[in-house]
Scaffold this motif. Structure first.
Motif, PDB file in Angstrom:
ATOM      1  N   ASP A 173       0.843  -1.204   0.000  1.00  0.00           N
ATOM      2  CA  ASP A 173       0.000   0.000   0.000  1.00  0.00           C
ATOM      3  C   ASP A 173       0.875   1.249   0.000  1.00  0.00           C
ATOM      4  N   SER A 174       1.996   1.193   0.734  1.00  0.00           N
ATOM      5  CA  SER A 174       2.916   2.340   0.785  1.00  0.00           C
ATOM      6  C   SER A 174       3.559   2.598  -0.573  1.00  0.00           C
ATOM      7  N   LYS A 175       3.546   1.580  -1.446  1.00  0.00           N
ATOM      8  CA  LYS A 175       4.100   1.727  -2.787  1.00  0.00           C
ATOM      9  C   LYS A 175       3.021   2.037  -3.823  1.00  0.00           C
ATOM     10  N   GLY A 176       1.776   2.240  -3.331  1.00  0.00           N
ATOM     11  CA  GLY A 176       0.677   2.594  -4.222  1.00  0.00           C
ATOM     12  C   GLY A 176       0.152   1.446  -5.059  1.00  0.00           C
ATOM     13  N   LYS A 177       0.398   0.205  -4.622  1.00  0.00           N
ATOM     14  CA  LYS A 177       0.014  -0.960  -5.413  1.00  0.00           C
ATOM     15  C   LYS A 177      -1.337  -1.563  -5.019  1.00  0.00           C
ATOM     16  N   VAL A 178      -1.833  -1.272  -3.816  1.00  0.00           N
ATOM     17  CA  VAL A 178      -2.993  -1.983  -3.269  1.00  0.00           C
ATOM     18  C   VAL A 178      -4.320  -1.385  -3.743  1.00  0.00           C
ATOM     19  N   ARG A 179      -5.247  -2.273  -4.127  1.00  0.00           N
ATOM     20  CA  ARG A 179      -6.624  -1.891  -4.415  1.00  0.00           C
ATOM     21  C   ARG A 179      -7.505  -2.715  -3.475  1.00  0.00           C
ATOM     22  N   LYS A 180      -8.137  -2.048  -2.522  1.00  0.00           N
ATOM     23  CA  LYS A 180      -8.937  -2.724  -1.501  1.00  0.00           C
ATOM     24  C   LYS A 180     -10.351  -2.955  -2.005  1.00  0.00           C
ATOM     25  N   ILE A 181     -10.838  -4.199  -1.823  1.00  0.00           N
ATOM     26  CA  ILE A 181     -12.151  -4.592  -2.329  1.00  0.00           C
ATOM     27  C   ILE A 181     -12.987  -5.152  -1.183  1.00  0.00           C
ATOM     28  N   ASP A 182     -14.238  -4.738  -1.105  1.00  0.00           N
ATOM     29  CA  ASP A 182     -15.161  -5.268  -0.095  1.00  0.00           C
ATOM     30  C   ASP A 182     -15.561  -6.681  -0.506  1.00  0.00           C
ATOM     31  N   ALA A 183     -14.944  -7.692   0.133  1.00  0.00           N
ATOM     32  CA  ALA A 183     -15.187  -9.090  -0.234  1.00  0.00           C
ATOM     33  C   ALA A 183     -16.323  -9.713   0.570  1.00  0.00           C
ATOM     34  N   GLY A 184     -17.008  -8.910   1.378  1.00  0.00           N
ATOM     35  CA  GLY A 184     -18.142  -9.420   2.138  1.00  0.00           C
ATOM     36  C   GLY A 184     -19.425  -9.435   1.326  1.00  0.00           C
ATOM     37  N   LYS A 185     -19.378  -8.822   0.154  1.00  0.00           N
ATOM     38  CA  LYS A 185     -20.558  -8.773  -0.725  1.00  0.00           C
ATOM     39  C   LYS A 185     -20.700 -10.092  -1.484  1.00  0.00           C
ATOM     40  N   PRO A 186     -21.843 -10.286  -2.175  1.00  0.00           N
ATOM     41  CA  PRO A 186     -21.987 -11.475  -3.027  1.00  0.00           C
ATOM     42  C   PRO A 186     -20.864 -11.555  -4.055  1.00  0.00           C
ATOM     43  N   ALA A 187     -20.481 -12.781  -4.420  1.00  0.00           N
ATOM     44  CA  ALA A 187     -19.312 -13.007  -5.273  1.00  0.00           C
ATOM     45  C   ALA A 187     -19.366 -12.242  -6.591  1.00  0.00           C
ATOM     46  N   ASP A 188     -20.545 -12.173  -7.217  1.00  0.00           N
ATOM     47  CA  ASP A 188     -20.650 -11.487  -8.511  1.00  0.00           C
ATOM     48  C   ASP A 188     -20.398  -9.988  -8.365  1.00  0.00           C
ATOM     49  N   GLU A 189     -20.849  -9.404  -7.256  1.00  0.00           N
ATOM     50  CA  GLU A 189     -20.616  -7.982  -7.023  1.00  0.00           C
ATOM     51  C   GLU A 189     -19.131  -7.720  -6.756  1.00  0.00           C
ATOM     52  N   VAL A 190     -18.503  -8.622  -6.013  1.00  0.00           N
ATOM     53  CA  VAL A 190     -17.066  -8.490  -5.757  1.00  0.00           C
ATOM     54  C   VAL A 190     -16.307  -8.516  -7.080  1.00  0.00           C
ATOM     55  N   PHE A 191     -16.708  -9.415  -7.968  1.00  0.00           N
ATOM     56  CA  PHE A 191     -15.996  -9.538  -9.241  1.00  0.00           C
ATOM     57  C   PHE A 191     -16.163  -8.302 -10.114  1.00  0.00           C
ATOM     58  N   GLU A 192     -17.298  -7.632 -10.016  1.00  0.00           N
ATOM     59  CA  GLU A 192     -17.477  -6.392 -10.776  1.00  0.00           C
ATOM     60  C   GLU A 192     -16.427  -5.365 -10.365  1.00  0.00           C
ATOM     61  N   ASP A 193     -16.144  -5.289  -9.060  1.00  0.00           N
ATOM     62  CA  ASP A 193     -15.100  -4.376  -8.578  1.00  0.00           C
ATOM     63  C   ASP A 193     -13.731  -4.806  -9.094  1.00  0.00           C
ATOM     64  N   ILE A 194     -13.483  -6.118  -9.088  1.00  0.00           N
ATOM     65  CA  ILE A 194     -12.201  -6.637  -9.563  1.00  0.00           C
ATOM     66  C   ILE A 194     -12.008  -6.313 -11.043  1.00  0.00           C
ATOM     67  N   LYS A 195     -13.052  -6.498 -11.835  1.00  0.00           N
ATOM     68  CA  LYS A 195     -12.961  -6.204 -13.266  1.00  0.00           C
ATOM     69  C   LYS A 195     -12.592  -4.740 -13.497  1.00  0.00           C
ATOM     70  N   PHE A 196     -13.150  -3.853 -12.697  1.00  0.00           N
ATOM     71  CA  PHE A 196     -12.848  -2.431 -12.843  1.00  0.00           C
ATOM     72  C   PHE A 196     -11.365  -2.176 -12.616  1.00  0.00           C
ATOM     73  N   PHE A 197     -10.817  -2.742 -11.526  1.00  0.00           N
ATOM     74  CA  PHE A 197      -9.408  -2.509 -11.217  1.00  0.00           C
ATOM     75  C   PHE A 197      -8.495  -3.161 -12.252  1.00  0.00           C
ATOM     76  N   PHE A 198      -8.880  -4.333 -12.736  1.00  0.00           N
ATOM     77  CA  PHE A 198      -8.052  -5.008 -13.737  1.00  0.00           C
ATOM     78  C   PHE A 198      -7.986  -4.192 -15.015  1.00  0.00           C
ATOM     79  N   THR A 199      -9.134  -3.744 -15.495  1.00  0.00           N
ATOM     80  CA  THR A 199      -9.153  -3.034 -16.767  1.00  0.00           C
ATOM     81  C   THR A 199      -8.535  -1.643 -16.653  1.00  0.00           C
ATOM     82  N   SER A 200      -8.694  -0.994 -15.493  1.00  0.00           N
ATOM     83  CA  SER A 200      -8.162   0.359 -15.348  1.00  0.00           C
ATOM     84  C   SER A 200      -6.664   0.369 -15.059  1.00  0.00           C
ATOM     85  N   THR A 201      -6.154  -0.689 -14.408  1.00  0.00           N
ATOM     86  CA  THR A 201      -4.744  -0.710 -14.027  1.00  0.00           C
ATOM     87  C   THR A 201      -3.891  -1.528 -14.974  1.00  0.00           C
ATOM     88  N   CYS A 202      -4.412  -2.679 -15.413  1.00  0.00           N
ATOM     89  CA  CYS A 202      -3.607  -3.606 -16.211  1.00  0.00           C
ATOM     90  C   CYS A 202      -3.913  -3.547 -17.702  1.00  0.00           C
TER      91      CYS A 202
END
Length: 213
Positions: A173-202
């Motif tokens: 996190d101190s190197k600016g690499k971490v993207r925190k995701i609320d994993a307590g939500k339903p799996a499909d909603e969690v994956f929507e957040d993951i897709k956003f970070f993947f497409t925007s960062t990678c």
């Protein structure tokens, strides 16, 4: 088991390939395996589970396997040299050059060994943040017959995660690499957040390799 020097020599060709690496970290039961399966289906990753590799080593009946079994039963960390050796082999055998390493590094020793031997900085670190209550419920309900899925060991694993893995997350996190995701939500909603970070960062990820611990 080979020495760290042996591993470093074997990792040379991988470092020369300069793969893109993404780490996925989170507590036991935070959904790392579930989300990696979704990443595989959506982005075409190759999925290698180092957690499965450790369990395969146990099933082999080797001396290392006996040690791993004892440590997992006690909720302890496997020695970094062994973890790196298994991870190295999986990464070398993967023909793709975009790697999703899930649940690793679990502690500062793992991180230091990874950086010293493999020397490939992660592009992104996904942190699946989930409450202990929810993770405990998931672990007790998944009924996989795993020896480390009993209440006593689960709580030891939570303690180890807080003491050993959170400092790794803070480091990245101190190197600016971490993207925190609320994993307590339903799996499909969690994956929507993951897709956003993947497409925007990678960017446009097509074919990659997923390594899971």
């Amino acid at each position: 088991m080979g020495s760290v020097t042996d591993v470093a020599m074997e990792m040379g060709t991988l470092a020369q390939r300069k793969p893109t690496v993404v780490f996925v970290l989170g507590g036991p039961g935070s959904g790392k395996g579930t989300q990696c399966d979704k990443i595989v289906q959506h982005f075409g990753f190759t999925h290698i589970s180092t957690g499965d590799l450790l369990r395969d080593e146990i099933r082999s009946g080797s001396e290392n396997g006996t040690m791993i079994q004892r440590m997992m039963k006690e909720g302890k960390m496997v020695p970094p040299e062994l973890t790196i050796k298994l991870l190295q082999k999986a990464m070398q055998e993967c023909g793709n050059d975009k790697l999703l390493i899930d649940g690793f590094p679990r502690n500062e020793e793992n991180r230091a060994a990874y950086e010293a031997v493999i020397k490939i900085e992660p592009k992104l670190v996904l942190f699946l943040d989930c409450s202990e209550e929810e993770m405990e419920r998931r672990l007790l309900n998944r009924n996989q017959g795993r020896e480390d899925d009993n209440i006593e060991t689960i709580r030891k694993r939570f303690k180890v995660f807080k003491e050993s893995t959170l400092p790794v997350i803070e480091y990245y996190d101190s190197k600016g690499k971490v993207r925190k995701i609320d994993a307590g939500k339903p799996a499909d909603e969690v994956f929507e957040d993951i897709k956003f970070f993947f497409t925007s960062t990678c960017g446009n990820i097509k074919h990659s390799c997923c390594v899971i611990l």
